[in-house]
Design a protein around this motif. Structure first.
Motif, PDB file in Angstrom:
ATOM      1  N   ASP A  48      12.872  12.277   2.714  1.00  0.00           N
ATOM      2  CA  ASP A  48      13.342  12.694   1.397  1.00  0.00           C
ATOM      3  C   ASP A  48      12.323  13.709   0.855  1.00  0.00           C
ATOM      4  O   ASP A  48      12.164  14.772   1.433  1.00  0.00           O
ATOM      5  CB  ASP A  48      13.526  11.493   0.469  1.00  0.00           C
ATOM      6  N   GLU A  49      11.592  13.359  -0.222  1.00  0.00           N
ATOM      7  CA  GLU A  49      10.607  14.284  -0.769  1.00  0.00           C
ATOM      8  C   GLU A  49       9.170  13.856  -0.456  1.00  0.00           C
ATOM      9  O   GLU A  49       8.225  14.477  -0.936  1.00  0.00           O
ATOM     10  CB  GLU A  49      10.789  14.394  -2.284  1.00  0.00           C
ATOM     11  N   VAL A  50       9.004  12.813   0.351  1.00  0.00           N
ATOM     12  CA  VAL A  50       7.662  12.323   0.701  1.00  0.00           C
ATOM     13  C   VAL A  50       7.157  13.082   1.921  1.00  0.00           C
ATOM     14  O   VAL A  50       7.806  13.077   2.978  1.00  0.00           O
ATOM     15  CB  VAL A  50       7.690  10.814   0.984  1.00  0.00           C
TER      16      VAL A  50
ATOM     17  N   TYR B 138       1.303   8.816   6.186  1.00  0.00           N
ATOM     18  CA  TYR B 138       2.470   8.763   5.302  1.00  0.00           C
ATOM     19  C   TYR B 138       2.052   9.028   3.860  1.00  0.00           C
ATOM     20  O   TYR B 138       1.133   8.388   3.342  1.00  0.00           O
ATOM     21  CB  TYR B 138       3.144   7.389   5.400  1.00  0.00           C
ATOM     22  N   ASP B 139       2.688   9.970   3.204  1.00  0.00           N
ATOM     23  CA  ASP B 139       2.518  10.288   1.781  1.00  0.00           C
ATOM     24  C   ASP B 139       1.127  10.862   1.507  1.00  0.00           C
ATOM     25  O   ASP B 139       0.952  12.069   1.377  1.00  0.00           O
ATOM     26  CB  ASP B 139       2.800   9.062   0.920  1.00  0.00           C
TER      27      ASP B 139
ATOM     28  N   THR C 250      10.525  12.456  14.086  1.00  0.00           N
ATOM     29  CA  THR C 250      11.741  11.634  14.058  1.00  0.00           C
ATOM     30  C   THR C 250      11.543  10.502  13.068  1.00  0.00           C
ATOM     31  O   THR C 250      10.542   9.777  13.136  1.00  0.00           O
ATOM     32  CB  THR C 250      12.070  11.066  15.445  1.00  0.00           C
ATOM     33  N   VAL C 251      12.491  10.315  12.135  1.00  0.00           N
ATOM     34  CA  VAL C 251      12.429   9.253  11.132  1.00  0.00           C
ATOM     35  C   VAL C 251      13.572   8.277  11.399  1.00  0.00           C
ATOM     36  O   VAL C 251      14.745   8.672  11.415  1.00  0.00           O
ATOM     37  CB  VAL C 251      12.546   9.820   9.704  1.00  0.00           C
TER      38      VAL C 251
END
Length: 356
Positions: free
Chosen positions: A275-277, A294-295, A343-344
């Motif tokens: 998304d936006e992270v 992450y983030d 890949t998520v």
């Protein structure tokens, strides 16, 4: 008054007498006269016997029929003989009755014609960009330079505060792309043919801070109509790093991430988004391990690291699992000398959890 059989006989004789196909003999003409006299006798008032007209002789009836058949004049229809109105008169009367409808139809076609004319010939050039007072000063400086054809300088769009203009020079033989803001101007020109095939590119660096700049890049092509079509890109760069960031906020986040995790600031970059992270990669300064983060906006962010020596192989993958509200998301980043991608996988479950 005629009965049904006599009426049929009368119509047949009239068709032969007054039609194009033939004439009556003497006996048939007499019968026609008799039937026509019988038809009118029942509908018209009886005149005094002394005033009754003398019926025409058979020879005269046959001559009249022959004149109708052999004459040059067009035959008159049964309706015209009965009412005394010719087809031309009927059409004219109908036109008078429906003149309002005719006017309405004409008006509709006129409106349709105007609409089609507007669709075909209306100017569909790009609307001029509205400039602020400061941006108008930049444009005035570009015009005053004398480098471009008079009246050809036109603002097209802007990117991160940098305005992009289209202009021509050498009497429109060349087309130009001009990037400018308060600190600098970056023009680039080429021929019209080259701009149509390969385009023309210009780049301008806009200072953001003492160590960072916004690199604005624009590429312009000419359409078949000769109008400019522009693609823009912008990213943050730093003299201390080869990494590029999409925004100033993202560049600041990279600095914060380096301070919190010990990653080398020069190696930190964004490899994708959930998304936006942002999902980051970087090399640990102390261990030289390659890490996936992450983030990075909070202290001690989720992070997975591996031996940086794996970069020597073509296809290696960093894997990071992040749990949130009972759902696990797996991030897999393939890197090395081959294709690099992220890949998520949402709602991922390990094999052990699936067996349980």
């Amino acid at each position: 008054m005629l009965d049904a059989d006599e009426s049929v006989e009368l119509r047949a004789l009239q068709a032969r007498a007054y039609g194009r196909a033939g004439a009556l003999n003497e006996a048939e003409a007499a019968r026609l006269r008799e039937l026509e006299t019988g038809r009118t006798r029942g509908t018209e008032p009886t005149a005094p016997r002394s005033a009754a007209p003398r019926p025409p002789e058979p020879e005269n009836i046959e001559a009249a029929a022959s004149a109708v058949v052999e004459g040059d004049a067009a035959p008159v229809s049964a309706q015209a003989r009965t009412t005394g109105v010719t087809p031309g008169d009927s059409a004219l009367a109908a036109l008078r009755r429906h003149w309002r409808l005719a006017v309405a139809i004409t008006a509709v076609f006129a409106v349709i014609g105007l609409a089609l004319g507007w669709l075909i010939f209306a100017d569909r050039g790009p609307a001029p960009m509205q400039l602020t007072a400061q941006q108008q000063e930049w444009q005035s400086a570009i015009v005053a330079s004398g480098d471009f054809d008079p009246g050809s300088v036109r603002a097209i769009t802007q990117e991160e505060g940098v305005v992009i203009w289209f202009a021509t020079k050498n009497e429109s033989a060349n087309v130009c792309l001009v990037l400018a803001h308060e600190h600098a101007t970056a023009p680039a020109c080429t021929t019209r043919e080259q701009a149509t095939v390969q385009g023309v590119t210009a780049t301008l660096a806009k200072p953001v801070s003492a160590s960072q700049t916004y690199d604005i890049q624009a590429q312009m092509f000419l359409t078949q109509e000769g109008e400019p079509a522009v693609i823009t890109r912008s990213y943050i760069t730093s003299s201390q790093s080869s990494s590029m960031f999409a925004s100033e906020a993202e560049a600041e986040a990279a600095t914060t991430l380096a301070e919190q995790t010990g990653l080398d600031r020069r190696t930190i970059l964004v490899v994708g988004y959930d998304d936006e992270v942002p999902i980051w990669t970087g090399i640990d300064t102390s261990t030289q391990r390659y890490c996936l983060v992450y983030d990075g906006s909070m202290p001690d962010p989720p992070m997975a690291c591996d031996d940086s020596l794996m970069l020597a192989d073509a296809d290696r993958t960093l894997v990071l699992d992040v749990a949130d509200d009972g759902e696990t998301t797996r991030y897999e980043y393939q890197f090395g000398y081959g294709q690099q991608y992220l890949t998520v996988t949402k709602g991922w479950e390990s094999e052990d959890a699936a067996r349980e």
